[in-house]
Design an enzyme around this catalytic site. Structure first.
Site, PDB file in Angstrom:
ATOM      1  N   ASP A 261      -8.305  -0.160   0.626  1.00 16.55           N
ATOM      2  CA  ASP A 261      -7.775  -0.014   1.982  1.00 16.55           C
ATOM      3  C   ASP A 261      -8.849  -0.272   3.022  1.00 16.55           C
ATOM      4  O   ASP A 261      -8.644  -1.019   3.986  1.00 16.55           O
ATOM      5  CB  ASP A 261      -7.222   1.403   2.191  1.00 16.55           C
TER       6      ASP A 261
ATOM      7  N   ASP B 234       2.520   1.516  -3.736  1.00 14.83           N
ATOM      8  CA  ASP B 234       1.745   1.877  -4.934  1.00 14.83           C
ATOM      9  C   ASP B 234       1.672   3.391  -5.130  1.00 14.83           C
ATOM     10  O   ASP B 234       1.891   3.902  -6.235  1.00 14.83           O
ATOM     11  CB  ASP B 234       0.350   1.240  -4.925  1.00 14.83           C
TER      12      ASP B 234
ATOM     13  N   ASP C 141       0.828  -1.203   0.000  1.00 15.58           N
ATOM     14  CA  ASP C 141       0.000   0.000   0.000  1.00 15.58           C
ATOM     15  C   ASP C 141       0.870   1.264   0.000  1.00 15.58           C
ATOM     16  O   ASP C 141       0.502   2.271  -0.609  1.00 15.58           O
ATOM     17  CB  ASP C 141      -0.920   0.003   1.218  1.00 15.58           C
TER      18      ASP C 141
END
Length: 212
Positions: free
Chosen positions: A90, A68, A65
């Site tokens: 998320d 990216d 996460d």
């Protein structure tokens, strides 16, 4: 609460990986989707009470996460679509962890997991709802200029959520009390975000009325 100070340091640490991934032609959205798929493995691992395997995939999800968005900024390919995809996945991931604990021990964990999920809805919706009028009024994001959405500050943000997930996996027998404690802190976040967001937007509405 910790995001503003922790995230810049994480950015620096991840940069060598970002440069390596950039050479492989992997796209930011591919990282987002891969991270989400890896994170969802936490549900069966937690249901089976494989705590350290669950912890591993949770941490992998959080690393991906971070990568990216960093890759998108490095490539100059940041987009609203990518930010939208990232934030949606998320929150689905955040919801998956309490669900996994509830499945792992329904009798002990179902109620605290449900309460935690309710608080997650509050913390998520409170700043995402603010993002729309914040964009309308062009409100600045001084500490989170790299984010695709306007983030209202709170007692429980991304860093605190990761830390509590780690604590859940290390001390699974204490999940109920850890979940209740985090839910209380999250409720404070919800209140302060709604209160602060309302009065911030009310002030902007008044300024807009005066400018007409």
């Amino acid at each position: 609460m910790l995001d503003a100070s922790i995230t810049p340091a994480v950015k620096v640490v991840l940069m060598p990986l970002v440069k390596l991934i950039d050479h492989s032609k992997i796209t930011p959205n591919q990282l987002t989707l891969t991270g989400f798929a890896v994170g969802l493995l936490a549900i069966p691992f937690l249901a089976l009470q494989w705590w350290y395997l669950a912890l591993t995939v949770i941490l992998c999800n959080r690393i991906l996460d971070g990568l990216d968005g960093a890759l998108a900024r490095y490539q100059g390919s940041s987009s609203s679509a990518g930010g939208f995809l990232d934030i949606c996945l998320d929150f689905l991931f955040y919801a998956a962890v309490p669900v996994g604990f509830a499945l792992g021990d329904t009798a002990q964990n179902a109620l605290p997991a449900a309460i935690l999920l309710a608080v997650f809805i509050g913390t998520g919706s409170s700043f995402l709802a603010f993002a729309i009028p914040a964009e309308k009024y062009k409100l600045i994001k001084p500490q989170f200029e790299y984010k695709s959405f306007y983030y209202l500050h709170g007692l429980t943000e991304g860093t605190e959520t990761i830390l509590i997930f780690v604590a859940f996996c290390i001390w699974p027998e204490h999940f109920p009390w850890l979940a209740y404690g985090f839910a209380i802190a999250g409720s404070i976040t919800v209140f302060t975000r709604i209160y602060g967001g309302y009065y911030t937007l009310k002030e902007q509405d008044l300024k807009a009325s005066c400018d007409k």
